[in-house]
Design a protein around this motif. Structure first.
Motif, PDB file in Angstrom:
ATOM      1  N   GLN A   1      -6.304  -2.483   3.665  1.00 52.34           N
ATOM      2  CA  GLN A   1      -5.652  -1.645   2.556  1.00 52.34           C
ATOM      3  C   GLN A   1      -4.602  -1.019   3.112  1.00 52.34           C
ATOM      4  OE1 GLN A   1      -8.725  -1.774   3.234  1.00 52.34           O
ATOM      5  NE2 GLN A   1      -9.631   0.543   2.940  1.00 52.34           N
ATOM      6  N   GLN A   2      -4.192  -0.971   4.345  1.00 49.21           N
ATOM      7  CA  GLN A   2      -3.061  -0.070   5.121  1.00 49.21           C
ATOM      8  C   GLN A   2      -2.124  -1.174   5.833  1.00 49.21           C
ATOM      9  OE1 GLN A   2      -5.215   2.858   7.252  1.00 49.21           O
ATOM     10  NE2 GLN A   2      -5.046   4.369   5.602  1.00 49.21           N
ATOM     11  N   THR A   3      -2.156  -2.354   5.534  1.00 51.46           N
ATOM     12  CA  THR A   3      -1.660  -3.422   6.367  1.00 51.46           C
ATOM     13  C   THR A   3      -0.937  -4.316   5.233  1.00 51.46           C
ATOM     14  OG1 THR A   3      -3.464  -3.682   7.758  1.00 51.46           O
ATOM     15  CG2 THR A   3      -1.926  -5.339   7.878  1.00 51.46           C
ATOM     16  N   VAL A   4       0.309  -4.698   5.952  1.00 49.57           N
ATOM     17  CA  VAL A   4       1.265  -5.760   5.188  1.00 49.57           C
ATOM     18  C   VAL A   4       1.554  -6.892   6.243  1.00 49.57           C
ATOM     19  CG1 VAL A   4       3.696  -5.899   4.276  1.00 49.57           C
ATOM     20  CG2 VAL A   4       2.427  -3.755   3.795  1.00 49.57           C
ATOM     21  N   SER A   5       1.432  -8.007   5.526  1.00 49.92           N
ATOM     22  CA  SER A   5       1.582  -9.308   5.990  1.00 49.92           C
ATOM     23  C   SER A   5       2.987  -9.697   5.608  1.00 49.92           C
ATOM     24  CB  SER A   5       0.549 -10.342   5.907  1.00 49.92           C
ATOM     25  OG  SER A   5       1.053 -11.752   6.241  1.00 49.92           O
TER      26      SER A   5
ATOM     27  N   LEU B   1      13.717  -3.529  14.002  1.00 49.30           N
ATOM     28  CA  LEU B   1      12.436  -3.652  14.464  1.00 49.30           C
ATOM     29  C   LEU B   1      12.214  -2.028  15.323  1.00 49.30           C
ATOM     30  CD1 LEU B   1      11.660  -7.100  15.877  1.00 49.30           C
ATOM     31  CD2 LEU B   1      10.843  -6.175  13.750  1.00 49.30           C
ATOM     32  N   ALA B   2      13.416  -1.642  15.799  1.00 51.49           N
ATOM     33  CA  ALA B   2      13.405  -0.616  16.565  1.00 51.49           C
ATOM     34  C   ALA B   2      13.190   0.900  15.464  1.00 51.49           C
ATOM     35  CB  ALA B   2      14.670  -0.213  17.290  1.00 51.49           C
ATOM     36  N   LEU B   3      13.748   0.518  14.178  1.00 53.66           N
ATOM     37  CA  LEU B   3      13.448   1.469  13.037  1.00 53.66           C
ATOM     38  C   LEU B   3      11.834   1.409  12.741  1.00 53.66           C
ATOM     39  CD1 LEU B   3      16.509   0.920  11.053  1.00 53.66           C
ATOM     40  CD2 LEU B   3      16.055   3.008  12.456  1.00 53.66           C
ATOM     41  N   LEU B   4      11.457   0.211  12.558  1.00 55.85           N
ATOM     42  CA  LEU B   4       9.890   0.121  12.224  1.00 55.85           C
ATOM     43  C   LEU B   4       8.920   0.693  13.196  1.00 55.85           C
ATOM     44  CD1 LEU B   4      10.307  -3.509  10.623  1.00 55.85           C
ATOM     45  CD2 LEU B   4      10.241  -1.250   9.109  1.00 55.85           C
ATOM     46  N   GLN B   5       9.318   0.231  14.445  1.00 60.61           N
ATOM     47  CA  GLN B   5       8.151   0.391  15.649  1.00 60.61           C
ATOM     48  C   GLN B   5       7.493   2.070  15.765  1.00 60.61           C
ATOM     49  OE1 GLN B   5       9.529   0.076  19.726  1.00 60.61           O
ATOM     50  NE2 GLN B   5       7.687  -1.283  20.061  1.00 60.61           N
ATOM     51  N   PRO B   6       8.375   3.105  15.478  1.00 61.70           N
ATOM     52  CA  PRO B   6       7.718   4.246  15.312  1.00 61.70           C
ATOM     53  C   PRO B   6       6.659   4.594  14.337  1.00 61.70           C
ATOM     54  CG  PRO B   6       9.992   4.254  15.697  1.00 61.70           C
ATOM     55  CD  PRO B   6       9.773   3.138  15.256  1.00 61.70           C
ATOM     56  N   HIS B   7       6.712   3.599  13.357  1.00 60.78           N
ATOM     57  CA  HIS B   7       5.766   4.240  12.019  1.00 60.78           C
ATOM     58  C   HIS B   7       4.678   3.247  12.151  1.00 60.78           C
ATOM     59  CE1 HIS B   7       9.066   6.889  10.620  1.00 60.78           C
ATOM     60  NE2 HIS B   7       9.811   5.961  11.150  1.00 60.78           N
ATOM     61  N   PHE B   8       4.739   2.073  12.514  1.00 59.68           N
ATOM     62  CA  PHE B   8       3.763   0.957  12.486  1.00 59.68           C
ATOM     63  C   PHE B   8       3.281   0.281  13.712  1.00 59.68           C
ATOM     64  CE2 PHE B   8       7.066   0.796   8.822  1.00 59.68           C
ATOM     65  CZ  PHE B   8       6.135   1.441   7.806  1.00 59.68           C
ATOM     66  N   ALA B   9       1.948  -0.029  13.712  1.00 64.45           N
ATOM     67  CA  ALA B   9       1.656  -1.012  14.918  1.00 64.45           C
ATOM     68  C   ALA B   9       2.140  -2.382  14.268  1.00 64.45           C
ATOM     69  CB  ALA B   9       0.187  -1.119  14.858  1.00 64.45           C
ATOM     70  N   MET B  10       2.823  -3.262  15.011  1.00 65.06           N
ATOM     71  CA  MET B  10       3.275  -4.401  14.833  1.00 65.06           C
ATOM     72  C   MET B  10       2.700  -5.541  15.592  1.00 65.06           C
ATOM     73  SD  MET B  10       7.273  -3.695  13.606  1.00 65.06           S
ATOM     74  CE  MET B  10       7.920  -3.384  15.289  1.00 65.06           C
ATOM     75  N   ILE B  11       2.340  -6.800  15.210  1.00 69.38           N
ATOM     76  CA  ILE B  11       1.677  -7.809  15.788  1.00 69.38           C
ATOM     77  C   ILE B  11       2.196  -9.074  14.987  1.00 69.38           C
ATOM     78  CG2 ILE B  11      -0.199  -8.205  14.303  1.00 69.38           C
ATOM     79  CD1 ILE B  11      -1.650  -8.212  16.930  1.00 69.38           C
TER      80      ILE B  11
ATOM     81  N   PRO C   1       0.744  -1.229  -0.046  1.00 65.31           N
ATOM     82  CA  PRO C   1       0.137   0.076   0.064  1.00 65.31           C
ATOM     83  C   PRO C   1       0.719   1.433   0.056  1.00 65.31           C
ATOM     84  CG  PRO C   1      -0.750  -1.474   1.859  1.00 65.31           C
ATOM     85  CD  PRO C   1       0.644  -2.132   1.234  1.00 65.31           C
ATOM     86  N   ALA C   2       0.200   2.391  -0.555  1.00 66.46           N
ATOM     87  CA  ALA C   2       0.999   3.665  -0.574  1.00 66.46           C
ATOM     88  C   ALA C   2       1.031   4.192   0.953  1.00 66.46           C
ATOM     89  CB  ALA C   2       0.302   4.677  -1.188  1.00 66.46           C
ATOM     90  N   THR C   3       0.006   3.601   1.800  1.00 61.00           N
ATOM     91  CA  THR C   3       0.069   4.080   2.996  1.00 61.00           C
ATOM     92  C   THR C   3      -0.027   2.893   3.910  1.00 61.00           C
ATOM     93  OG1 THR C   3      -0.949   6.306   2.846  1.00 61.00           O
ATOM     94  CG2 THR C   3      -0.982   5.404   5.053  1.00 61.00           C
ATOM     95  N   VAL C   4       1.062   2.478   4.722  1.00 60.77           N
ATOM     96  CA  VAL C   4       0.944   1.281   5.754  1.00 60.77           C
ATOM     97  C   VAL C   4       0.867   2.031   7.151  1.00 60.77           C
ATOM     98  CG1 VAL C   4       2.140  -0.573   6.353  1.00 60.77           C
ATOM     99  CG2 VAL C   4       2.454   0.240   4.088  1.00 60.77           C
ATOM    100  N   THR C   5      -0.038   1.306   7.652  1.00 66.19           N
ATOM    101  CA  THR C   5      -0.216   1.648   9.238  1.00 66.19           C
ATOM    102  C   THR C   5       0.000   0.312  10.300  1.00 66.19           C
ATOM    103  OG1 THR C   5      -2.616   1.126   9.475  1.00 66.19           O
ATOM    104  CG2 THR C   5      -1.946   3.357   8.910  1.00 66.19           C
ATOM    105  N   ALA C   6       0.222  -0.741   9.887  1.00 65.21           N
ATOM    106  CA  ALA C   6       0.496  -2.014  10.403  1.00 65.21           C
ATOM    107  C   ALA C   6       1.152  -3.173   9.732  1.00 65.21           C
ATOM    108  CB  ALA C   6      -0.969  -2.476  10.941  1.00 65.21           C
TER     109      ALA C   6
END
Length: 217
Positions: A174-178, A110-120, A7-12
């Motif tokens: 549409q804002q999530t990446v697996s 993961l420290a780089l990613l964490q401020p930008h995305f919810a991660m589960i 997606p152009a915008t990723v939140t999770a």
């Protein structure tokens, strides 16, 4: 690494754990093999016969479902052992701390990613061995939750754990990446549900995800 509909915008970000957040062929093999050995003991048969029965079930599934693979949990269901029984096996038989160790580079990623995305994390293992795996790698604190086999009682690929992950991260498909290492288990269904997907061959490619997903400065 292969990208699918990012997606152009990723939140999770939804992460698989095993063979995604670490690359350790010995532990990957042991997770299956220890269950084969346990199944052989329960059935009072040889290891080789147990392996043959399991392989026969998986090969039949592939023949009837071209391009698909059957998870080990669902393989055991076909052999008469419930998902609940598989959960008990894995909770007692798996010892990730004997095979895995701290991964500073994964921690940095993961420290780089964490401020930008919810991660589960979404995994076909139960919560206990999944949590032990994240702790062995030193990355447990980077994920807000683990959706595991004992959480949903269904094995990936299945919409229930993915839907639960979306709810917990408050993210739209549409804002999530697996992210995972097996296309038919970790990527195919999320993409069909409207998510993006990143297929990796192991943790070495996970290290490169910030370059792909983080805003360019």
């Amino acid at each position: 690494m292969k990208l699918y509909n990012i997606p152009a915008t990723v939140t999770a970000l939804i992460f698989d754990i095993d063979s995604t957040l670490y690359t350790n062929p010995e532990y990957t093999f042991e997770q299956t093999d220890v269950q084969v050995r346990h199944y052989a003991q329960l059935q009072h048969i040889s290891y080789d016969e147990a392996k043959q029965r399991i392989t026969a079930v998986q090969e039949l599934y592939k023949k009837e479902n071209p391009g698909k693979t059957l998870s080990f949990g669902n393989t055991m269901v076909a052999l008469g052992y419930s998902i609940e029984e598989s959960i008990r096996w894995r909770e007692t038989l798996f010892s990730p701390e004997q095979f895995l160790s701290q991964d500073p580079r994964l921690q940095q990623t993961l420290a780089l990613l964490q401020p930008h995305f919810a991660m589960i994390c979404v995994t076909n293992n139960p919560t206990i061995p999944a949590r032990k795996t994240l702790e062995a790698l030193g990355v447990s604190t980077y994920f807000q939750d683990i959706i595991a086999l004992d959480t949903t009682k269904v094995s990936k690929p299945h919409p229930i754990p993915l839907t639960m992950a979306l709810e917990k991260t408050k993210s739209l498909p549409q804002q999530t990446v697996s992210i995972g290492d097996r296309y038919t288990i970790d990527i195919e269904l999320p993409v069909k549900m409207g998510m993006g997907g990143i297929l990796v061959s192991g943790v070495e490619e996970v290290y490169d995800i910030p370059r792909i997903l983080l805003p360019k400065t």
